[in-house]
Design an enzyme around this catalytic site. Sequence first.
Site, PDB file in Angstrom:
ATOM      1  N   SER A   1       1.409   6.717   2.611  1.00 13.65           N
ATOM      2  CA  SER A   1       2.155   7.705   3.390  1.00 13.65           C
ATOM      3  C   SER A   1       3.373   8.222   2.635  1.00 13.65           C
ATOM      4  O   SER A   1       3.953   7.536   1.795  1.00 13.65           O
ATOM      5  CB  SER A   1       2.604   7.103   4.723  1.00 13.65           C
ATOM      6  OG  SER A   1       1.501   6.764   5.522  1.00 13.65           O
TER       7      SER A   1
ATOM      8  N   SER B   1       4.938  -1.081   3.810  1.00 11.71           N
ATOM      9  CA  SER B   1       5.275  -2.357   4.444  1.00 11.71           C
ATOM     10  C   SER B   1       5.539  -3.450   3.414  1.00 11.71           C
ATOM     11  O   SER B   1       4.706  -3.710   2.539  1.00 11.71           O
ATOM     12  CB  SER B   1       4.140  -2.795   5.375  1.00 11.71           C
ATOM     13  OG  SER B   1       3.985  -1.890   6.446  1.00 11.71           O
TER      14      SER B   1
ATOM     15  N   GLN C   1       0.841  -1.196   0.000  1.00 13.19           N
ATOM     16  CA  GLN C   1       0.000   0.000   0.000  1.00 13.19           C
ATOM     17  C   GLN C   1       0.872   1.240   0.000  1.00 13.19           C
ATOM     18  O   GLN C   1       1.649   1.454   0.936  1.00 13.19           O
ATOM     19  CB  GLN C   1      -0.903  -0.030   1.239  1.00 13.19           C
ATOM     20  CG  GLN C   1      -1.820   1.157   1.403  1.00 13.19           C
ATOM     21  CD  GLN C   1      -2.681   1.025   2.650  1.00 13.19           C
ATOM     22  OE1 GLN C   1      -3.226  -0.029   2.929  1.00 13.19           O
ATOM     23  NE2 GLN C   1      -2.790   2.087   3.415  1.00 13.19           N
ATOM     24  N   GLY C   2       0.786   2.061  -1.032  1.00 18.98           N
ATOM     25  CA  GLY C   2       1.591   3.266  -1.159  1.00 18.98           C
ATOM     26  C   GLY C   2       0.785   4.516  -0.840  1.00 18.98           C
ATOM     27  O   GLY C   2       0.315   5.200  -1.759  1.00 18.98           O
TER      28      GLY C   2
ATOM     29  N   GLU D   1      -8.926  -1.617   8.061  1.00 15.99           N
ATOM     30  CA  GLU D   1      -7.698  -1.740   8.848  1.00 15.99           C
ATOM     31  C   GLU D   1      -7.923  -1.409  10.318  1.00 15.99           C
ATOM     32  O   GLU D   1      -7.182  -1.873  11.176  1.00 15.99           O
ATOM     33  CB  GLU D   1      -6.628  -0.793   8.291  1.00 15.99           C
ATOM     34  CG  GLU D   1      -6.014  -1.209   6.976  1.00 15.99           C
ATOM     35  CD  GLU D   1      -4.913  -0.276   6.553  1.00 15.99           C
ATOM     36  OE1 GLU D   1      -3.735  -0.650   6.678  1.00 15.99           O
ATOM     37  OE2 GLU D   1      -5.216   0.839   6.095  1.00 15.99           O
TER      38      GLU D   1
END
Length: 385
Positions: free
Chosen positions: A130, A163, A127-128, A246
């Site tokens: 931040s 991550s 997941q891109g 999440e």
Amino acid sequence: MTGTTDLPLDFGDPADLDRLRRDFRAWLTRHPLPERPADEPLPVFLHRWHRRLHSGGWVGLDVPEEYGGRGLTALHQVAVSDELGARGAPGVPRIGYLAHALLEFGSEEQRRRLLPRMLSGDDVWCQGFSEPGAGSDLAGMSTCAERRPEGHYIVNGQKLWTSYAQYSGLCLLLARTDRTAPSHACLSAFVLPLDRPGVTVRPLRAANGDDEFCELFLDDVRLEETERIGAEGDGWPLAMTTVAYERNALDTGHLSKYGLLIERLRRAAHERRSTLPDGLLSDIGRCVVDYRVLVAHARRRTAERLAGQPAGPESSVDKLLMTRAEQRLYETALKVFPEELYGEGGEVLGDYFYSRAASVYGGTSQIQRNIIAKRLLRLPADRRA
């Protein structure tokens, strides 16, 4: 006590849910958690577990069958996560939030092409979201996807805290597609293949030796219009859909994991009442209250989802409650079980260290309070200079 949260009966067919729990427990008995070799990276081990769960039909229970799921409800997937947490096993692969973003915003072609491979583990995603200058303030990101006259996009920018990007093949990327529009209205989402020219993944080594987090550099990366998820400007509501999954402690299996430790603390309070240091009984009581509040709130959020209510800023309340419960729980457990600080079985210390980051990752507690103040309570902005 099993550690499961015993979901209320008005969430669906209790016989159906109870049967699913029994079937899953029997499957877990026949397919226990595999051994992890000492030299095997954690994401590789978790991917093996992902494939094993999928082979049994336990991934994507609430995804329609035509996209590789089982066509059941969110409650069925929650029950599986609950059972895994109660056994102390790794949870269902953390792809549910990505799958539901594709279900809600993706094209029919994207759903049919991407979802079955995501659920099976054939494609590994990260997941891109931040960035170095926009972590919790997601709308303040600077990564830009400039649309060219030919119809494709050229992306430049940097992502941070991505991550396990070094083990992934695809990234759900958020980028700004209109520099003139309000910050929340100009974000768009893309499927980014990480082997695309111009993409650089650089792992970050943490103080404890882990390399979970990565930097992601994007230099003139070309993305096609067909790789955009939804319309331009759909990035913000898509992001809110992902964080809603999440931040629900039932979705992640955290509640049952917390429940196991809560039960240990309650037994210790009963058996060692006269020998516990001053104040610890009160601390244990606060942990129980935090847990019960979190359980009630997670059930409420699940009920809203089952009723078809879209994700919204209420997830910020979930995040704050889960952060408070987790940090207080592990801090108290260290005091009650000091023998578990070191050596084999000292996992409480590791959980405590990780819990300290709970008020930062997924949006800092300060940002969550700002969201609650502005979007839920409708408080006026502070206009002091």
